[in-house]
Motif scaffolding. Structure first.
Motif, PDB file in Angstrom:
ATOM      1  N   THR A  97      -2.423   6.278   0.598  1.00 38.87           N
ATOM      2  CA  THR A  97      -3.690   5.569   0.481  1.00 38.87           C
ATOM      3  C   THR A  97      -4.633   5.971   1.625  1.00 38.87           C
ATOM      4  O   THR A  97      -4.225   6.044   2.784  1.00 38.87           O
ATOM      5  CB  THR A  97      -3.471   4.046   0.522  1.00 38.87           C
ATOM      6  OG1 THR A  97      -2.607   3.676  -0.558  1.00 38.87           O
ATOM      7  CG2 THR A  97      -4.778   3.298   0.395  1.00 38.87           C
ATOM      8  N   GLU A 156      -9.896   2.972   0.890  1.00 43.71           N
ATOM      9  CA  GLU A 156      -9.190   2.094  -0.041  1.00 43.71           C
ATOM     10  C   GLU A 156      -8.385   1.037   0.704  1.00 43.71           C
ATOM     11  O   GLU A 156      -8.330  -0.133   0.294  1.00 43.71           O
ATOM     12  CB  GLU A 156      -8.276   2.928  -0.938  1.00 43.71           C
ATOM     13  CG  GLU A 156      -7.564   2.120  -2.014  1.00 43.71           C
ATOM     14  CD  GLU A 156      -6.657   2.978  -2.875  1.00 43.71           C
ATOM     15  OE1 GLU A 156      -5.854   2.405  -3.637  1.00 43.71           O
ATOM     16  OE2 GLU A 156      -6.757   4.221  -2.775  1.00 43.71           O
ATOM     17  N   ASP A 211      -9.704  -7.961   0.737  1.00 44.25           N
ATOM     18  CA  ASP A 211      -9.180  -8.893  -0.259  1.00 44.25           C
ATOM     19  C   ASP A 211      -7.981  -9.678   0.243  1.00 44.25           C
ATOM     20  O   ASP A 211      -7.546 -10.633  -0.404  1.00 44.25           O
ATOM     21  CB  ASP A 211      -8.788  -8.127  -1.532  1.00 44.25           C
ATOM     22  CG  ASP A 211      -9.979  -7.382  -2.140  1.00 44.25           C
ATOM     23  OD1 ASP A 211     -11.123  -7.858  -1.953  1.00 44.25           O
ATOM     24  OD2 ASP A 211      -9.764  -6.330  -2.768  1.00 44.25           O
ATOM     25  N   HIS A 212      -7.422  -9.242   1.386  1.00 48.93           N
ATOM     26  CA  HIS A 212      -6.214  -9.869   1.932  1.00 48.93           C
ATOM     27  C   HIS A 212      -6.550 -10.477   3.289  1.00 48.93           C
ATOM     28  O   HIS A 212      -7.074  -9.806   4.179  1.00 48.93           O
ATOM     29  CB  HIS A 212      -5.111  -8.806   2.083  1.00 48.93           C
ATOM     30  CG  HIS A 212      -3.894  -9.308   2.794  1.00 48.93           C
ATOM     31  ND1 HIS A 212      -3.097 -10.298   2.279  1.00 48.93           N
ATOM     32  CD2 HIS A 212      -3.331  -8.954   3.985  1.00 48.93           C
ATOM     33  CE1 HIS A 212      -2.095 -10.532   3.115  1.00 48.93           C
ATOM     34  NE2 HIS A 212      -2.218  -9.734   4.157  1.00 48.93           N
ATOM     35  N   ARG A 232      -8.567  -3.141   0.576  1.00 46.75           N
ATOM     36  CA  ARG A 232      -7.413  -4.013   0.375  1.00 46.75           C
ATOM     37  C   ARG A 232      -7.378  -5.126   1.419  1.00 46.75           C
ATOM     38  O   ARG A 232      -7.072  -6.282   1.112  1.00 46.75           O
ATOM     39  CB  ARG A 232      -6.121  -3.189   0.440  1.00 46.75           C
ATOM     40  CG  ARG A 232      -5.854  -2.343  -0.804  1.00 46.75           C
ATOM     41  CD  ARG A 232      -5.533  -3.202  -2.022  1.00 46.75           C
ATOM     42  NE  ARG A 232      -4.453  -4.145  -1.736  1.00 46.75           N
ATOM     43  CZ  ARG A 232      -3.158  -3.829  -1.818  1.00 46.75           C
ATOM     44  NH1 ARG A 232      -2.796  -2.608  -2.176  1.00 46.75           N
ATOM     45  NH2 ARG A 232      -2.242  -4.727  -1.540  1.00 46.75           N
ATOM     46  N   ILE A 244       0.861  -1.185   0.000  1.00 51.70           N
ATOM     47  CA  ILE A 244       0.000   0.000   0.000  1.00 51.70           C
ATOM     48  C   ILE A 244       0.896   1.233   0.000  1.00 51.70           C
ATOM     49  O   ILE A 244       1.922   1.268   0.690  1.00 51.70           O
ATOM     50  CB  ILE A 244      -0.910   0.026   1.244  1.00 51.70           C
ATOM     51  CG1 ILE A 244      -1.810  -1.206   1.271  1.00 51.70           C
ATOM     52  CG2 ILE A 244      -1.776   1.276   1.286  1.00 51.70           C
ATOM     53  CD1 ILE A 244      -2.684  -1.285   2.509  1.00 51.70           C
TER      54      ILE A 244
END
Length: 573
Positions: A526, A530, A537-538, A534, A522
């Protein structure tokens, strides 16, 4: 046998199911009841106060007129003894206080569940009645609104309102009380919306407006009703003169700052005195009484003085002396801990400073300026806007009092300027709930402006490209992580070494041979939204943070727990 409240609750539920009326729509009907109860509570306090004044001071038209007929020693003794009795009543209020409830209606609406304790509120209102009835330089609107809110709180508790709607019902009662006190239904509604709720959403403002309208209609129907301020017709203001009202706004913004800081200093000074609460209030009454010996105009909330300044010419020296004496009397009364409002004193100070400014302007430009009373009227709104940090409410209140469109242009200009001047000085507000909300808003804005750079933690699991299998194994054993971050000699991020790939690797394997791009870093700029996406998704707990895509220097890591904690604080703010 079922109780009446239970019968009504069952009937209400049946009607809501039959006609499809939602709970929020039914609040419009309940707000009518809150408006009527608020008016009744306000009028009862007004009548009790009038009866107490006549009992203690004898007949007369207002506290100032009564004070003028008293001998000098009685002007001192009356507020001193009144302060002592009021203090004893406050001690009683503390003893009957409920641990889980707050007696302040603003806190009950914003921070509590809408429940206002009865015994404590009545004891504090009795203390306020004694302070005001013996000449205390504070407003009566505080207790009026408090009692109106209490009536609505009791109504909601009898019919078992849930906490959210009970808070709204209490807000309706408070708006009704303020409306009945000042004959300003729109301003009364926006006082609660702007200062207490901090929101003008129609779901909450709608019932509050209904309660204010009902309270105003009911108050006007009572015999002997008259508005507290009798406003003269406002003159037409020419374009160039608006500049003078803007200057007045700057002056009153600084004056509001001085008023708030003097009030805070007075309260701090009295709280440090090594004497009991009743004696502190008695001392405040003594100071106020001493000031009233040469200046009886400081007695009470100042309604009669303001009306006199607006309708008759006063010498500037007299206005200045009354202004100074009233400031000392108000700081002594409110600072000592007497229960009462400072809303009305704020209107008093705005009027007097505006009148002084108007006399100065007329002396310099007699042919190009309005009469001093015009500046006094605008001054009331501008000072109130700066002191309450609620300019919309202040503008609406003066407009409702004058019912003149001519006042709007100079009033809006002066009030908004005074608001920004006072806000830029960080002087706070007359109401602690406003300070609480401002702190929440500032914290929310600060959190919204956070980037990953502000949440970066040191990265402990970093290796170079030539790190061998043994060195990497030691790091995996030392830290409960699934990845090691690989950087070059300039600390630029290259990728990760997964724990899963190390187990089958030969002994002579280096980090560069196991390098993977499974984890995308990242950037420091950021935002929170956002970054949260992330992490969705992680599946891991950490993500690496680099300076930028063009300059991938590893700054550290950001933890999912720190990111979620920031979001929790943001939602609470």
């Amino acid at each position: 046998m079922m109780r009446p409240a239970s019968v009504f609750l069952n009937l209400r539920s049946a009607l809501q199911r039959l006609f499809g009326v939602s709970g929020w729509q039914s609040m419009l009907l309940w707000s009518i009841v809150a408006g009527l109860l608020g008016t009744l509570a306000t009028e009862l306090f007004r009548a009790a106060l009038l009866a107490f004044e006549h009992l203690v001071l004898g007949p007369g038209e207002g506290l100032v007129a009564m004070a003028k007929h008293l001998p000098w020693w009685a002007r001192i003794a009356c507020p001193t003894l009144g302060g002592l009795v009021a203090g004893l009543l406050l001690v009683l209020a503390k003893r009957v206080a409920e641990r889980s409830a707050t007696s302040d209606y603003m806190e009950a609406i914003v921070l509590g569940d809408g429940r206002i304790p009865v015994a404590q509120t009545l004891a504090r209102s009795a203390s306020s009645l004694v302070s005001i009835g013996t000449g205390g330089s504070i407003g009566r609107e505080g207790s009026m609104v408090q009692l109106a809110a209490l009536a609505s709180s009791l109504l909601g508790r009898v019919f078992r309102f849930p906490a959210e709607r009970l808070r709204l019902l209490v807000a309706c009662g408070a708006a009704a009380g303020l409306t009945a006190a000042y004959n300003a239904p729109i301003a009364g509604a926006f006082f609660v919306a702007e200062i207490v709720l901090g929101s003008i959403a129609m779901e909450s403002v709608g019932p509050i407006i209904i309660a204010s309208v009902v309270a105003n209609v009911a108050m006007r129907a009572l015999p002997g009703y008259q508005p507290p301020y009798r406003m003269p017709p406002f003159p037409e203001i020419h374009g160039t003169e608006v500049v003078l009202f803007c200057v007045l706004g700057v002056l009153l913004g600084f004056a509001a700052v001085g008023f708030l800081r003097a009030l805070q200093g007075s309260r701090a000074l009295f709280s440090r005195l090594p004497i009991a609460l009743p004696w502190r209030l008695a001392l405040g009454g003594l100071v106020m009484g001493a000031v009233s010996v040469p200046m009886p105009e400081v007695w009470g909330n100042g309604y009669s003085v303001v009306n006199s300044v607006l309708h008759t010419p006063w010498a500037w020296t007299l206005i200045a002396m009354v202004l100074l004496a009233k400031a000392v009397a108000t700081m002594a009364t409110a600072g000592s801990g007497a229960v009462g409002g400072v809303f009305t004193p704020a209107l008093f100070f705005g009027c007097m400073i505006g009148a002084l400014f108007g006399q100065g302007v007329q002396a310099l430009w007699p042919a190009a300026s309005s009469a001093p009373f015009a500046y006094a009227i605008v001054g009331m709104g501008a000072f109130l806007a700066g002191a309450t940090q609620a300019p919309l409410m202040a503008i609406l209140m003066i407009f409702e009092m004058t019912l003149s469109y001519q006042v709007m242009l100079p009033l809006m200009a002066a009030s908004v300027i005074a608001y920004f001047v006072a806000r830029s000085a960080n002087a706070g507000s007359m109401y602690e709930i406003t300070l609480h909300r401002n702190a929440q808003r500032d914290d929310q804005m600060r959190l919204r402006g956070l980037h990953m750079r502000d949440l970066v933690q040191p990265a402990e699991t970093v290796v170079g490209p030539q790190a061998d299998r043994e060195a990497m194994s030691r790091l995996f054993l030392q830290y409960p992580v699934k990845y090691l971050y690989v950087v070059d000699a300039d600390n630029r991020y290259l990728g990760v070494v997964p724990l899963s790939s190390l187990g089958t690797a030969p002994q002579e394997t280096t980090a560069s041979a196991l390098l993977s791009q499974t984890i995308q870093p990242i950037t420091a700029g950021t935002g929170l939204g956002e970054a949260l996406q992330r992490f969705l998704d992680h599946l891991g707990e950490r993500l690496p943070v680099i300076e930028s895509a063009e300059n991938p220097v590893l700054l550290g890591v950001v933890a999912k727990s720190a990111l979620l904690a920031t979001y929790v604080r943001l939602s609470e703010a």
